[in-house]
Write an enzyme that holds these catalytic residues in place. Structure first.
Site, PDB file in Angstrom:
ATOM      1  N   ASP A 400       0.834  -1.207   0.000  1.00 16.65           N
ATOM      2  CA  ASP A 400       0.000   0.000   0.000  1.00 16.65           C
ATOM      3  C   ASP A 400       0.873   1.264   0.000  1.00 16.65           C
ATOM      4  OD1 ASP A 400      -2.406   1.390   0.110  1.00 16.65           O
ATOM      5  OD2 ASP A 400      -2.437   1.423   2.303  1.00 16.65           O
ATOM      6  N   VAL A 553      -9.348  -0.023   4.322  1.00 15.62           N
ATOM      7  CA  VAL A 553      -9.738   0.173   5.722  1.00 15.62           C
ATOM      8  C   VAL A 553      -8.495   0.021   6.586  1.00 15.62           C
ATOM      9  CG1 VAL A 553     -11.228  -0.596   7.605  1.00 15.62           C
ATOM     10  CG2 VAL A 553     -12.019  -0.791   5.226  1.00 15.62           C
TER      11      VAL A 553
END
Length: 564
Positions: A400, A553
């Protein structure tokens, strides 16, 4: 009672049947190549060669089903008739004639190969069945392959299996000398050794080959050889009966082996024939009364297939590799849902995400942020990958917010399924160049590439973006960005934020999301929304309806961990 023996001949490399490897079997061998003579040999003169009737190829091909029916109806009760067929068409002609005779009240006992059954009941050919065709859920147990057949073809197939599947296969060799010629105590010790290893390997997810030692041990007479065969077969039955780990599938190689294992070891009384695992290799699903209800059972005759056939079936039934992130998002697009991508920092977080995904029977993505990678290093990534491989739902691992080229290049070598190239802090031209460079390298490794256009406000893992720096994703820039970078997924800014939303709550530009969806649909790119923590469920559902296929999330999961 009419007994019909059907002989199939291969049309190339013809060898008289009495000279084949199968004719040399110590217990079940024969010398006759002509089936009339074979009947006399096997009945020990009880039925003489001149008492056996014949349906010739000439009759099948020139006179057809009516002639077959006429000949069958002319035979006296108790006659023996052989059928010479060399093709499926020959078999179909015979089956049609036999059906006519049955309609006239005749009844037949058939000793046949599987091809006759297909012709007789009109089964249309279909491709070999694989696990997905049966709708089986991902099963992480190993398969159990049991080989008792001694024909040279089987030995060649086993050798090929061992060489082609060496990395994934665990092999346990059964000493035929120990189980057939030694004392009862030594026999029991050998069986116990194999059972213990078999249970361990299957539980660990390894396909397990239990194979009798390949040096053929025979007796001085056919009766002694048959006794040795019985001891070997009964030992294999005992081994399979005592392996209590439920295998993903069971493959039995050899006629006697497959029959004894099904009825004696697995206690099956009925099974559903699902089709074939390979041409000539039936695939059953075991009945509810068996020791392993519903487990696929592959009946692999000793004389079927080429040298690679056994390896081909085992490879087809190998535990499926985990899905790619691209597959997850394509499936989400097809079915109109989104996949949750959750940032993890330690083993507890990994287990929590996977446990929740399994409980919901849902795919999920484990995300590793650069800051957590610096803390956890390669062991954290390895834990994610290992956990994803063991999960019984599709799980992938994603790197990420790769904002540093050096870190991204390292991530490409760590086993991630996908990466996010984050050049959102750069100018459009710099972002395009940066993203395009990494995309070409990642695509060469088969990885999905996500990128971000627009600037999210908020805080994530030490990265703070002031509110005044935040900017929405521009449609025109997005089209240029997608065209020039070749990315697979686009993270957009429509008012979503990293971290906590303000007390007034989220204020998303759904009209902009709708426009972005139209663009990404045209370009074949998946829509991603970061900052899902704090979004009301209704808003999440609305974003899914508008085309978002991946939600990131982080804050909610991290807060839950800290609070608990």
């Amino acid at each position: 009672l009419l007994m019909i023996f059907i002989m199939l001949q291969t049309l190339k490399g013809l060898i008289p049947a009495g000279e084949t490897e199968f004719a040399k079997d110590a217990a079940f061998g024969y010398t006759s190549s002509n089936l009339k003579q074979w009947v006399e040999e096997k009945t020990k003169g009880g039925i003489l060669e001149n008492q056996v009737s014949t349906i010739s190829i000439s009759l099948l091909r020139k006179e057809g089903p009516d002639a077959v029916c006429q000949l069958l109806c002319s035979l006296e009760k108790g006659s023996v008739c052989i059928v010479n067929a060399a093709s499926e068409r020959d078999m179909n002609v015979f089956a049609a004639g036999m059906i006519q005779a049955e309609l006239q009240g005749k009844r037949f006992l058939c000793r046949t190969a599987a091809s006759f059954v297909s012709a007789r009941i009109g089964i249309k050919p279909k491709p070999p069945i694989r696990p997905n065709d049966l709708g089986l859920k991902r099963n992480l147990a190993g398969g159990l392959i049991v080989v008792g057949s001694y024909v040279p073809k089987t030995t060649k197939q086993v050798d090929k299996l061992r060489s082609q599947c060496a990395q994934s296969l665990r092999v346990i060799e059964v000493s035929v000398e120990m189980i057939s010629l030694k004392s009862t105590e030594e026999r029991d010790q050998e069986i116990s050794r194999i059972v213990e290893l078999g249970n361990a390997y299957i539980q660990s997810g390894r396909d397990t080959l239990v194979v009798t030692s390949r040096q053929l041990i025979t007796g001085k007479t056919p009766e002694e050889s048959l006794e040795i065969n019985y001891k070997v077969s009964s030992a294999l039955v005992e081994i399979v009966r005592r392996i209590d780990s439920r295998p993903r599938y069971i493959l039995a190689k050899g006629g006697i082996t497959s029959s004894d294992l099904a009825t004696k070891a697995l206690e099956a009384r009925r099974a559903k024939v699902m089709g074939q695992a390979l041409a000539g290799v039936p695939l059953w699903q075991l009945g509810p009364e068996s020791r392993h209800p519903g487990v696929p059972y592959i009946v692999f005759p000793g004389n079927v297939g080429d040298n690679s056939a056994l390896a081909e079936v085992v490879q087809n039934w190998a535990c499926p590799s985990r899905s790619s992130t691209k597959e997850l998002l394509l499936n989400a697009e097809k079915s109109g849902y989104a996949v949750g991508a959750f940032n993890v920092y330690n083993l507890e977080g990994i287990e929590a995400v996977i446990a929740a995904a399994e409980a919901e029977e849902s795919p999920a993505i484990l995300q590793v942020h650069p800051s957590s990678l610096k803390q956890g290093g390669v062991p954290l990534v390895a834990c994610c990958i290992a956990a994803a491989e063991r999960a019984n739902v599709p799980i992938t691992v994603h790197y990420d917010h790769g904002a540093d080229k050096h870190d991204l290049l390292g991530a490409l070598e760590m086993g991630f399924d996908s990466v996010m190239v984050d050049g959102s802090h750069l100018t459009l031209e710099e972002n395009i160049l940066y993203t395009k460079n990494i995309s070409s390298l990642a695509h060469a490794e088969g990885m999905l590439v996500e990128a971000e256009l627009g600037r999210l406000s908020g805080t994530e893992d030490g990265l703070t973006v002031e509110e005044y720096e935040a900017r929405f994703t521009d449609i025109a820039q997005a089209e240029q960005f997608i065209d020039e970078t070749g990315i697979d997924a686009l993270a957009v800014c429509i008012g979503n934020v990293h971290g906590k939303y303000p007390p007034s709550g989220p204020n998303l530009r759904l009209d902009l999301l709708k426009e972005l969806r139209a663009l990404t649909m045209k370009k074949g790119v998946s829509l991603v929304l970061h900052g899902a923590s704090g979004l009301p469920h209704e808003l999440v559902k609305e974003c899914i309806d508008l085309g978002v296929r991946k939600f990131n999330v982080n804050t909610e999961v991290r807060n839950s961990y800290l609070q608990s």
